[in-house]
Design a protein around this motif. Sequence first.
Motif, PDB file in Angstrom:
ATOM      1  N   GLN A 174       0.790  -0.929  -0.221  1.00 37.33           N
ATOM      2  CA  GLN A 174      -0.063  -0.141  -0.048  1.00 37.33           C
ATOM      3  C   GLN A 174       1.021   1.125  -0.118  1.00 37.33           C
ATOM      4  O   GLN A 174       1.894   1.310   0.601  1.00 37.33           O
ATOM      5  CB  GLN A 174      -0.818   0.109   1.205  1.00 37.33           C
ATOM      6  CG  GLN A 174      -1.840  -1.150   1.297  1.00 37.33           C
ATOM      7  CD  GLN A 174      -2.672  -1.324   2.478  1.00 37.33           C
ATOM      8  OE1 GLN A 174      -2.307  -0.567   3.444  1.00 37.33           O
ATOM      9  NE2 GLN A 174      -3.682  -1.903   2.541  1.00 37.33           N
ATOM     10  N   ILE A 176       0.675   5.652  -0.190  1.00 34.27           N
ATOM     11  CA  ILE A 176       0.013   7.150  -0.407  1.00 34.27           C
ATOM     12  C   ILE A 176       0.871   8.051  -0.961  1.00 34.27           C
ATOM     13  O   ILE A 176       2.089   8.153  -0.367  1.00 34.27           O
ATOM     14  CB  ILE A 176      -0.658   7.147   0.895  1.00 34.27           C
ATOM     15  CG1 ILE A 176      -1.508   6.217   1.543  1.00 34.27           C
ATOM     16  CG2 ILE A 176      -1.308   8.742   0.792  1.00 34.27           C
ATOM     17  CD1 ILE A 176      -2.128   6.649   3.005  1.00 34.27           C
ATOM     18  N   LEU A 185      -3.561   6.951  -4.449  1.00 33.72           N
ATOM     19  CA  LEU A 185      -3.344   5.678  -3.611  1.00 33.72           C
ATOM     20  C   LEU A 185      -3.180   4.487  -4.361  1.00 33.72           C
ATOM     21  O   LEU A 185      -3.648   4.260  -5.539  1.00 33.72           O
ATOM     22  CB  LEU A 185      -4.704   5.499  -2.825  1.00 33.72           C
ATOM     23  CG  LEU A 185      -5.277   6.780  -2.049  1.00 33.72           C
ATOM     24  CD1 LEU A 185      -6.756   6.401  -1.678  1.00 33.72           C
ATOM     25  CD2 LEU A 185      -4.457   7.325  -1.132  1.00 33.72           C
ATOM     26  N   VAL A 189      -6.458   1.272   0.996  1.00 31.36           N
ATOM     27  CA  VAL A 189      -6.462   2.189   1.785  1.00 31.36           C
ATOM     28  C   VAL A 189      -7.851   2.612   2.687  1.00 31.36           C
ATOM     29  O   VAL A 189      -8.505   3.098   2.022  1.00 31.36           O
ATOM     30  CB  VAL A 189      -5.507   3.270   1.343  1.00 31.36           C
ATOM     31  CG1 VAL A 189      -5.217   4.250   2.574  1.00 31.36           C
ATOM     32  CG2 VAL A 189      -4.464   2.833   0.790  1.00 31.36           C
TER      33      VAL A 189
END
Length: 232
Positions: A174, A176, A185, A189
């Motif tokens: 993941q 960001i 993203l 998330v």
Amino acid sequence: MSKLPSLLREYVADELRGVYTVSMVVVESVDDERRRCTVSFKRDENVLVDEVPIAATFASGDGYGEIAPIQQGDEGFVLHTKEPLDELLIQSGHREISYEQRQFAPQDAVFFPCVWNEKDTIPDHEPGEYLIAHADSVIRVKPDGTVSLADETGQQLRLDPETKETTVSHPSGQTIRLKSDGIELEGTVSIGDPAAAESVAVQDHTHDVTLSDGATATTQSPNEDGTDTELS
């Protein structure tokens, strides 16, 4: 046979000991609160010097400076001052020192850590890169100003001054990415508890959302039914 040559060599050797200004040492103990340490000479473990101030780069009178972790067994150098060190450390600024001319005093020393020994493992780094490694966490400042922080678990934070992007990566994949034109993203998330969605108070406007598959969707708030967009 005359003893004069051997006496002369002994005299010269004794005088030379008085002009040595740097000694390589091993740390025996550290007083972290006072930033002082006790060291022993690497060439003679029986020669101990205590209350040795630890040098700090960029140190200033305003309380700013760099504190490096020093522990028993670390190696470095002590620099011996000609003047009595206790008089020099009373306060900052110029001082008049009252002392008799001398060459060497072991107790007037400042400790400079540390040195790379031949068998030490040097972390991978690029030319011109400033690297701080401690307890499996590494901070890298590259010549272009890019700053990154990573630990042994794979978590990473990266700041790019050129693109003005901030990237937070997790070992699960993941990511960001905060960009000048929005937030990107990668992966799933969640904000808050996924099982308890809450209404988000937003103004009446439309905005684009980038989905995980790369597609772009447009949402409008309030929705057609008059409710606010919900995030979970």
